[in-house]
Design an enzyme around this catalytic site. Structure first.
Site, mmCIF file in Angstrom:
data_model
loop_
_atom_site.group_PDB
_atom_site.id
_atom_site.type_symbol
_atom_site.label_atom_id
_atom_site.label_comp_id
_atom_site.label_asym_id
_atom_site.label_seq_id
_atom_site.Cartn_x
_atom_site.Cartn_y
_atom_site.Cartn_z
ATOM 1 N N HIS A 67 0.877 -0.718 -0.128
ATOM 2 C CA HIS A 67 0.201 -0.245 0.147
ATOM 3 C C HIS A 67 0.886 1.038 0.112
ATOM 4 O O HIS A 67 1.993 1.650 0.476
ATOM 5 C CB HIS A 67 -0.594 0.026 1.213
ATOM 6 C CG HIS A 67 -2.016 -1.117 1.692
ATOM 7 N ND1 HIS A 67 -2.157 -1.568 2.467
ATOM 8 C CD2 HIS A 67 -2.060 -2.267 0.851
ATOM 9 C CE1 HIS A 67 -3.234 -2.311 2.653
ATOM 10 N NE2 HIS A 67 -2.517 -3.592 1.272
ATOM 11 N N TYR A 130 4.258 2.471 13.209
ATOM 12 C CA TYR A 130 4.145 2.814 11.827
ATOM 13 C C TYR A 130 4.429 4.296 12.592
ATOM 14 O O TYR A 130 2.589 4.723 13.319
ATOM 15 C CB TYR A 130 4.089 2.750 10.785
ATOM 16 C CG TYR A 130 3.287 2.382 10.070
ATOM 17 C CD1 TYR A 130 1.687 3.355 9.516
ATOM 18 C CD2 TYR A 130 2.725 1.061 10.366
ATOM 19 C CE1 TYR A 130 0.530 2.856 9.532
ATOM 20 C CE2 TYR A 130 1.691 0.762 10.914
ATOM 21 C CZ TYR A 130 0.516 1.098 9.719
ATOM 22 O OH TYR A 130 -1.119 0.733 10.425
#
Length: 472
Positions: A67, A130
Site C-alpha cells: 500500500h 509506524y
C-alpha cells in the site's frame, strides 16, 4: 548490546534504512525509536509525525499488502522480525523499483509518500509500528495506491510462500504493476495567485507539469486568518506564499498602514503557525526593503545581514520574516524590483516612450531587476530539489543598476532613444509631496552558490530583451 545510529540510502530515492542503537542488559533492551534531533542530523527527513499506528500479528507468515498512502511514514518493529518490501509507485524513472530488507527492533525504514509498503512476519506475535505525518481519514483512502504482492514483474522473493500465508482477500486482489497508475507528487499551494509572481508560478507549474493549487485573496485572504481557520494544509507538498500588500506609499498612513501589517505580518504569522501545526514546509517571498540601503554603492547585502527597514512596508515584511523563520521547515526568498505580467515599471516606461513622454527617473537608488518568470523558476528549483531550509536571495544576475539606467535600457530595448530619459535625485523626484515611503539607497542583494538547488539566474539585460520582445 548497543550499536550506533546509521542511515543508508537505497535504490528507491528517499527510502532510507535506519539502523537504531539498541541497548541491552539482563533485563532486556531499550531503544529510542524516533529521536528527532539525532535522526534529522543523520539524514532522516524532519517529517513531523502526528500519529503512531501499531499492528499486532499473531501468526508466523502474516503478510500485509503493498500500500502507498498519501503521507510519509517511519516503520519499525517493537518485537519480533519482519521481511519488508517496498515498491516505488511514484511517477518517474524509478517507478516499479523494489527494495527488500529484514527489519528487527534494531532497524527502521523511512518510507516517503508514494512508495508502497508491505511486510511478512518472520516470528509469531510480531508488533509492527509506524509513525505517519498525517491523520488517517476515510477521504485519504481515495489517494491510496496498491500493487499485487505476487506480481512476477516485481520479483519479490517472499520467505514464506504467499499461497500459504495469512493474507486478506483484498491484498490478493490488488492489480499488477502494469495496471497501476503512478502516484503524482503532492500539490504545491500557491497563495497570491493573481499577483505578478503568483501568475508566473502558476505558469511555471503548468509548464513543468508540477501539481498545484492556486488561491487568490478571495480564496485565502491573509488579512483575515479567521476566514481560513478550519482549513487544513496537510497533504500539500509546500505552501508558496507570493501574497503581500506591496502598496509601499499607501502603507505609510492610516488604513493603508493597518492593512499592510495585517497582510504582511499578522497574516503571515498565522500562516506560519498553520504550516507548523500541519507539518507543511512554507516558502515565503520577501523583499530588499527589509534593509536600510545605507551600505556604500558597490557593496551588496548577504542573506545573513541585519535587517533595518526604513518604511512601514519594509518593517511589515521584516516582521513576516521573523514569524516564518521560527519554523523548522521554511525557505525565505528575498528579491527586488520584480517585473511580471501586468502593470509594472517596464510597461510604464514603454507606454511613456510610445506616447512621446520623456520621463524623469531617479538615479540614486541601486539594485537589480528581477523578472517574475525567472524568480518563479528559482523558487520551484528550491522546493522541488529539496534545498536546505533557510534564507535565499534570488534576483536576476548582471550588473547592479539604477532605476534611471534601467529606464534607459527599457527605452533602448523598445526601439526608442534612451537619451529621452532624464536623471533626477530621489529628493528632486519627491519634491514637496508627503506620504512617500523611504526607499533603500542601495538594494543590491548578494546571491549565494546553491548549486545544484538553484540554476544560474538569467542576466537582467537578457531577461529585459526577452520580456520586451514577448510584449510586441
Amino acid at each position: 548490546m548497543s550499536r550506533g545510529l546509521r542511515v543508508q540510502s537505497t535504490q528507491i530515492p528517499g527510502l532510507l534504512v535506519v539502523d537504531l542503537p539498541v541497548h541491552g542488559d539482563n533485563r532486556g533492551w531499550f531503544k529510542e525509536n524516533w529521536q528527532r534531533e539525532t535522526m534529522v542530523a543523520a539524514g532522516v527527513p524532519d517529517f513531523a509525525p502526528v500519529q503512531q499506528n501499531m499492528s499486532f500479528n499473531e501468526a508466523l507468515g502474516t503478510t500485509r499488502g503493498i500500500h502507498a498512502e498519501p503521507w510519509d511514514k517511519f516503520v519499525s518493529v517493537a518485537t519480533g522480525r519482519v521481511f519488508g518490501a517496498w515498491v516505488d509507485l511514484r511517477e518517474g524513472e524509478t517507478f516499479g523499483v523494489v527494495v527488500t530488507r529484514e527489519i528487527t527492533p534494531g532497524r527502521a525504514v523511512f518510507v516517503p509518500r508514494g512508495v508502497g509498503n508491505a511486510f511478512q512476519t518472520l516470528e509469531p506475535n510480531t508488533v509492527y509500528s509506524y509513525l505517519v505525518n498525517d491523520h488517517w481519514s476515510a477521504d485519504a483512502q481515495e489517494n491510496y495506491a496498491f500493487v499485487n504482492l505476487a506480481d512476477p514483474q516485481l520479483g519479490i522473493d517472499w520467505p514464506i510462500d504467499l499461497a500459504g500465508a495469512e493474507m486478506s482477500d483484498n491484498d490478493r486482489a490488488h492489480p499488477a504493476l502494469a495496471d497501476c497508475a503512478p502516484v503524482r507528487p503532492a500539490p504545491l499551494l500557491i497563495l497570491g495567485a493573481r499577483g505578478q509572481l503568483g501568475r508566473a508560478l502558476v505558469a511555471a507549474c503548468r509548464e513543468r507539469e508540477i501539481p498545484f493549487e492556486a488561491w487568490d485573496r478571495g480564496g485565502f485572504d491573509l488579512a483575515r486568518p479567521e476566514s481560513w481557520e478550519g482549513r487544513s494544509l496537510r497533504g500539500y507538498r509546500a505552501v508558496l506564499n507570493a501574497a503581500a500588500d506591496t502598496a509601499v506609499d499607501a502603507a505609510e498612513m492610516g488604513e493603508g498602514r493597518r492593512h499592510t501589517w495585517a497582510v504582511n505580518a499578522t497574516g503571515v504569522s498565522a500562516l506560519a503557525r498553520r504550516c507548523g501545526r500541519d507539518g507543511v514546509p512554507l516558502l515565503h517571498v520577501s523583499t530588499d526593503y527589509v534593509f536600510d540601503g545605507e551600505r556604500p554603492v558597490g557593496e551588496e547585502y548577504e542573506v545573513d545581514a541585519s535587517v533595518a527597514p526604513l518604511s512601514v512596508y519594509g518593517q511589515s515584511k521584516a516582521a513576516g520574516e521573523c514569524a516564518v523563520g521560527v519554523l523548522d521547515q521554511h525557505w525565505i526568498v528575498r528579491t527586488s524590483w520584480v517585473i511580471g505580467d501586468g502593470q509594472n515599471f517596464v510597461t510604464t516606461m514603454l507606454s511613456l516612450a510610445e506616447r512621446g513622454v520623456d520621463p524623469a527617473v531617479v538615479d540614486d537608488q541601486h539594485g537589480r531587476p528581477t523578472f517574475a518568470v525567472d524568480l518563479a523558476a528559482g523558487i520551484l528549483d528550491l522546493v522541488t530539489k529539496g534545498a536546505p531550509w533557510g534564507t535565499y536571495h534570488v534576483t536576476n544576475s548582471g550588473p547592479r543598476t539604477t532605476w534611471y539606467d534601467f529606464a534607459r535600457a527599457i527605452f533602448e530595448a523598445g526601439g526608442h532613444n534612451p537619451n529621452r530619459v532624464r536623471a533626477v535625485s530621489t529628493g528632486e523626484y519627491i519634491g514637496s509631496r508627503t506620504g512617500v515611503a523611504p526607499r533603500p539607497h542601495n538594494a543590491a542583494l548578494r546571491g549565494q552558490n546553491v548549486d545544484p538547488y538553484l540554476r544560474v539566474p538569467v542576466d537582467w539585460r537578457d531577461a529585459l530583451e526577452r520580456y520586451v520582445n514577448a510584449a510586441r
